[in-house]
Design an enzyme around this catalytic site. Sequence first.
Site, PDB file in Angstrom:
ATOM      1  CB  SER A   1      46.009  47.114  42.562  1.00  0.00           C
ATOM      2  OG  SER A   1      46.631  47.735  43.654  1.00  0.00           O
TER       3      SER A   1
ATOM      4  CE  LYS B   1      44.113  47.328  46.046  1.00  0.00           C
ATOM      5  NZ  LYS B   1      44.066  45.953  46.603  1.00  0.00           N
ATOM      6  CG  LEU B   2      42.822  55.437  43.098  1.00  0.00           C
ATOM      7  CD1 LEU B   2      42.356  56.882  43.337  1.00  0.00           C
ATOM      8  CD2 LEU B   2      43.610  55.331  41.798  1.00  0.00           C
ATOM      9  CE  LYS B   3      48.085  48.603  46.726  1.00  0.00           C
ATOM     10  NZ  LYS B   3      47.732  47.629  47.787  1.00  0.00           N
TER      11      LYS B   3
ATOM     12  CG  ASP C   1      44.878  48.271  49.717  1.00  0.00           C
ATOM     13  OD1 ASP C   1      44.845  48.363  50.964  1.00  0.00           O
ATOM     14  OD2 ASP C   1      45.361  47.288  49.118  1.00  0.00           O
TER      15      ASP C   1
ATOM     16  CG  ASN D   1      48.618  47.887  51.296  1.00  0.00           C
ATOM     17  OD1 ASN D   1      48.532  48.484  50.222  1.00  0.00           O
ATOM     18  ND2 ASN D   1      48.410  46.592  51.395  1.00  0.00           N
TER      19      ASN D   1
ATOM     20  CD  GLU E   1      42.323  46.058  49.633  1.00  0.00           C
ATOM     21  OE1 GLU E   1      41.899  46.560  48.558  1.00  0.00           O
ATOM     22  OE2 GLU E   1      43.150  45.137  49.665  1.00  0.00           O
TER      23      GLU E   1
ATOM     24  CG  ASP F   1      44.640  42.551  51.747  1.00  0.00           C
ATOM     25  OD1 ASP F   1      44.936  41.383  52.026  1.00  0.00           O
ATOM     26  OD2 ASP F   1      45.283  43.205  50.889  1.00  0.00           O
TER      27      ASP F   1
ATOM     28  CE  LYS G   1      45.876  40.542  48.551  1.00  0.00           C
ATOM     29  NZ  LYS G   1      46.763  41.497  49.230  1.00  0.00           N
TER      30      LYS G   1
ATOM     31  N   GLY H   1      45.355  40.318  44.827  1.00  0.00           N
ATOM     32  CA  GLY H   1      46.527  39.866  44.088  1.00  0.00           C
ATOM     33  C   GLY H   1      47.794  40.158  44.849  1.00  0.00           C
TER      34      GLY H   1
HETATM   35  O1  SMG Z   1      48.530  41.654  42.101  1.00  0.00           O
HETATM   36  O2  SMG Z   1      47.831  43.467  41.127  1.00  0.00           O
HETATM   37  C1  SMG Z   1      48.307  42.867  42.076  1.00  0.00           C
HETATM   38  C2  SMG Z   1      48.624  43.666  43.315  1.00  0.00           C
HETATM   39  C3  SMG Z   1      47.383  44.009  44.028  1.00  0.00           C
HETATM   40  O3  SMG Z   1      47.397  45.879  45.459  1.00  0.00           O
HETATM   41  C4  SMG Z   1      47.643  44.719  45.333  1.00  0.00           C
HETATM   42  N1  SMG Z   1      48.119  43.969  46.333  1.00  0.00           N
HETATM   43  O4  SMG Z   1      47.303  44.986  49.614  1.00  0.00           O
HETATM   44  O5  SMG Z   1      46.065  44.286  48.069  1.00  0.00           O
HETATM   45  C5  SMG Z   1      47.175  44.585  48.473  1.00  0.00           C
HETATM   46  C6  SMG Z   1      48.403  44.539  47.615  1.00  0.00           C
HETATM   47  C7  SMG Z   1      49.521  43.822  48.228  1.00  0.00           C
HETATM   48  C8  SMG Z   1      50.732  43.759  47.371  1.00  0.00           C
HETATM   49  S1  SMG Z   1      52.102  43.295  48.266  1.00  0.00           S
HETATM   50  C9  SMG Z   1      53.181  42.762  47.089  1.00  0.00           C
HETATM   51 MG    MG Z   2      45.229  45.194  50.040  1.00  0.00          MG
END
Ligand code: SMG
Ligand code: MG
Length: 368
Positions: A134, A161-163, A189, A191, A214, A239, A263, A291
């Site tokens: 990610s 995965k790109l934020k 993703d 969020n 996502e 998620d 998760k 994660g």
């Molecule tokens: O553990 O590599 C990892 C992070 C993966 O992107 C990731 N997590 O929304 O999926 C998600 C985010 C939440 C991270 S909040 C600390």
């Molecule tokens: Mg996510």
Amino acid sequence: MRIETVELVRVAMPLVVPFRTSFGVQRSRDVLLLHVTGEDEGWGECTTPDAPIYSSEYTEGAAAVLRDHLVPRLFAAGDVAATEVGSALAPVRGHRMAKAALELAILDAELRAAGRGLAASFGAVRDRVPAGVSVGIPEGGVPELLEVVAGHLDEGYLRVKLKIEPGFDLEPVAAVRERFGESVALSVDANTAYRLDDAPTLVQLDAFELAYVEQPFPADHLMDHARLADVLATPICLDESLSSPTATADAVTAGACEVANLKIGRLGGFLPAVATHDICVERGVPAWVGGMLETGIGRAANVALAALAGVTLPGDTSASARYWRVDLTEPFALVDGHLEVPAGPGVGVAPLEDVLAEVETGREVLRA
Ligand code: SMG
Ligand code: MG
């Protein structure tokens, strides 16, 4: 198992690179670990961030609810099997990450006492799991993103995965596709950063052959996700919305969830995560393991979950080196794009004494 002590252990872990999402930047983790002792000992990791920005949970809140409510209920329950932890803690509403950490520590202790491994106990079908990565929103914009992605592809990650967030979406995704080609497994993703009004932007992501988009909308905007699914060809992965097995089943029924991010913390424990996995299998929903920037303790549990048959996509279970200069446990290494599933008793790893001594910042001991 009769629990004698539960220790709340705090550990300071600086990330090797800051991780920026649509809700903020994280530079380190103040990790809350649970150490339980009884017939055997076990470790669990609480996946809360420092602040309530991913969900309402955060580390100080988790420590408080564990100390004042969850651990006292566990002690009052007397002899509890890991399978009974969920019902012993059920009168406390929410606080799923805190509950998951406690359940995981007890599960670890119980399986260690029995000499059994976590993955094998739940029917793992593989001894290594494909790893994705990610990638946070880089300060240096698209040029830096391309460098970071190139590095991860060189390392062998099997999915990137790109934020994304409003203003950092179509352009970076187009640039990554253009530079690395169609064969790279790619997802995004958000969020929760978008609203249904943004659908005209989000549908343009269909041009990039993403594995899924996502969590575009807030956790409780279930029907908006279903409405988006009607106009978006790319599958929607949830998620933040998937807070329990039931919430997952309902999201699937509503047409809001075409791919599921599993998760352990968000779902309230390893057992509810397995139950959610089973729902995904029944309903034909592809699943993968997300994660929360875990240390080796939480990562071991994530990797065990990812070894189940219904986890059919690479997850955010990256190698230790993507997060930490020195992990708390024996590090997880990337070999041919995969992480090995620990096979030892319990979760299969434990904090290394010398590392823990170095990074521990506090310990609170609760006695039955
Ligand atoms: O553990 O590599 C990892 C992070 C993966 O992107 C990731 N997590 O929304 O999926 C998600 C985010 C939440 C991270 S909040 C600390
Ligand atoms: Mg996510």
